[in-house]
Design a protein around this motif. Sequence first.
Motif, PDB file in Angstrom:
ATOM      1  N   SER A 208       0.802  -0.911   0.253  1.00 45.72           N
ATOM      2  CA  SER A 208       0.318   0.171   0.117  1.00 45.72           C
ATOM      3  C   SER A 208       0.540   1.400   0.359  1.00 45.72           C
ATOM      4  O   SER A 208       2.251   1.466   0.456  1.00 45.72           O
ATOM      5  N   GLU A 209       0.568   2.984  -0.459  1.00 45.37           N
ATOM      6  CA  GLU A 209       0.558   3.525  -0.295  1.00 45.37           C
ATOM      7  C   GLU A 209       1.515   3.876   1.167  1.00 45.37           C
ATOM      8  O   GLU A 209       2.696   4.387   1.530  1.00 45.37           O
ATOM      9  N   SER A 210       0.787   3.434   1.822  1.00 45.43           N
ATOM     10  CA  SER A 210       1.065   3.364   3.461  1.00 45.43           C
ATOM     11  C   SER A 210       2.619   2.814   4.029  1.00 45.43           C
ATOM     12  O   SER A 210       3.854   3.591   4.155  1.00 45.43           O
ATOM     13  N   THR A 211       2.363   1.942   3.055  1.00 45.85           N
ATOM     14  CA  THR A 211       3.473   0.689   3.534  1.00 45.85           C
ATOM     15  C   THR A 211       5.096   1.425   2.842  1.00 45.85           C
ATOM     16  O   THR A 211       6.284   0.990   3.169  1.00 45.85           O
ATOM     17  N   PHE A 212       4.386   1.499   1.141  1.00 48.31           N
ATOM     18  CA  PHE A 212       5.753   2.419   0.189  1.00 48.31           C
ATOM     19  C   PHE A 212       6.325   3.424   0.876  1.00 48.31           C
ATOM     20  O   PHE A 212       7.768   3.065   1.118  1.00 48.31           O
ATOM     21  N   ALA A 213       5.109   4.348   1.690  1.00 44.46           N
ATOM     22  CA  ALA A 213       6.236   5.466   2.639  1.00 44.46           C
ATOM     23  C   ALA A 213       6.993   5.239   3.896  1.00 44.46           C
ATOM     24  O   ALA A 213       7.845   5.692   4.652  1.00 44.46           O
ATOM     25  N   ARG A 214       6.244   4.278   4.620  1.00 43.78           N
ATOM     26  CA  ARG A 214       7.633   3.330   5.419  1.00 43.78           C
ATOM     27  C   ARG A 214       8.251   2.608   5.468  1.00 43.78           C
ATOM     28  O   ARG A 214       9.622   3.215   6.299  1.00 43.78           O
TER      29      ARG A 214
END
Length: 519
Positions: A259-265
């Motif tokens: 997900s986007e949040s996992t990419f960012a993390r």
Amino acid sequence: MARYGQAFKDKAVARLLPPESASLEDVALETGVSSATLERWRSEALGQPERERVWTAAARFDAVLTTAAMDEASKSAWCRTNGVYPQELDQWRASATQALAAPEEARASPQQTKLDRKRIQELERELRRKDRALAETAALLVLSKKGRGDLQQGRGRMIGLEDRRELTREVETAHAKGARLRQACEMVGISVRTLQRWKSAGLERGDGRPGAVRPQPARALSAAERERIVCVANEPRFADMPPARIVPMLADEGVYLASESTFARVLREQGQNMRRGRARTPSTSKPPSTHIACAPGEVWCWDMTYLPATVVGRWFYLYLILDLYSRKIVGWEVHEADDADHAAHLVRRCALAEGIAAKVRKPVLHGDNGATLKATTVLAMLNWLGVKPSYSRPRVSDDNAFVESLFRTAKYRPEFPVKGFADLQAARMWAAGFVHWYNVEHRHSGIRYVSPAQRHAGEDRAILDARHELYLSARRANPARWSGPTRNWKVISAVTLNPERDAVITAHLDQLGKQPEAA
């Protein structure tokens, strides 16, 4: 050389001045001060500007005798001349009458004696209860002043072994000095059950969470998946794109990595999530600097103040809601304890009394940052009523000045008991009388000296117009006495919670189609 306090000097000089006019020798014999010193004090007092008069017992008795044969108008003039409230004069007269009563008049009946004994027993029980409460308050006060250092607060926090031992010793000491165990535990931020669990373990080990072995969640990304995310993000075609654009483009290609949040993390863990470009960091918009009331029921102000009891250290709590536009007290309650449930009940009662459910525009309720006014119970009630909460700015002490000014007016009224209220019923009776006086009889200087009830009902415009016509007639009758325009009796159409620029007030009033006359 002996030094005398100002209060002692004032009483001695009061004996020398009318109405007593005692001789220097008599006062010197009573006070032990030489006649020369007394003469110097009297000369200094007569040479200084007039201060508040010291009313001795003889002076009060002489005042009662002087005003006994006067009518009400003469008595009022005498009170103004001598700086005395009529209520104080009535108290002096009652005290003199009681002191001069005959023994057979003052003797209590058997029924009264029985009631007095019963009252004494009640007072003794109340005194014992207050002694226990005072001992508990003192113990909790000492406990509250203990430094907690870097110890975190809140449920579920980790507390080391040394901190557990220190908190246990402090709670046991406070409990031995009279504090209830539950109150002492709440003061340090733990429950009674937590204290029992610590003591049952012997206080030999601390929190076990730091050394606990935790298995990796089954849904966690593997090292290969993390590496693939970093590699994809660093591809040349994605080099200038954030995760919010990378993920949809991969989805168009039929590829889903995370997900986007996992990419960012994952990118943040690798140090690759720094902000780029010339655009500034987004910031939250600044809320309005003030609230403007142009009619009753648009802005309310509320707060809580302490009413002293006759017992030192005991207080009653006055909750009060003020309409900003009309200055009318639309709701009040007095309680023995400060509780969020009382505040929520007051708001609900005021909303029903003012009929805000039928209004399209709900009022704004402004208060300070007190814990009671920001409690979850109060916020839930405001949300249910549709009332928007507003709070004072941090570290700004005068953001709720209207209510603070009202409290000052209340506590400096002559009816306010300086020695405190005997019980809750006495405090509520005083509050009811003050609210009626303030709403109905008081002519408020901030709203052109009409009563808050008149302004709340919309009667102020006719009253002020009549005053304006009266002043115009007076100027036409004696034009030489008027060097300029008559007194301003225009209706104040807008009231701001905080001082605001005239341009802001004018723009707000233009939207409502009103004249820009504000206070």
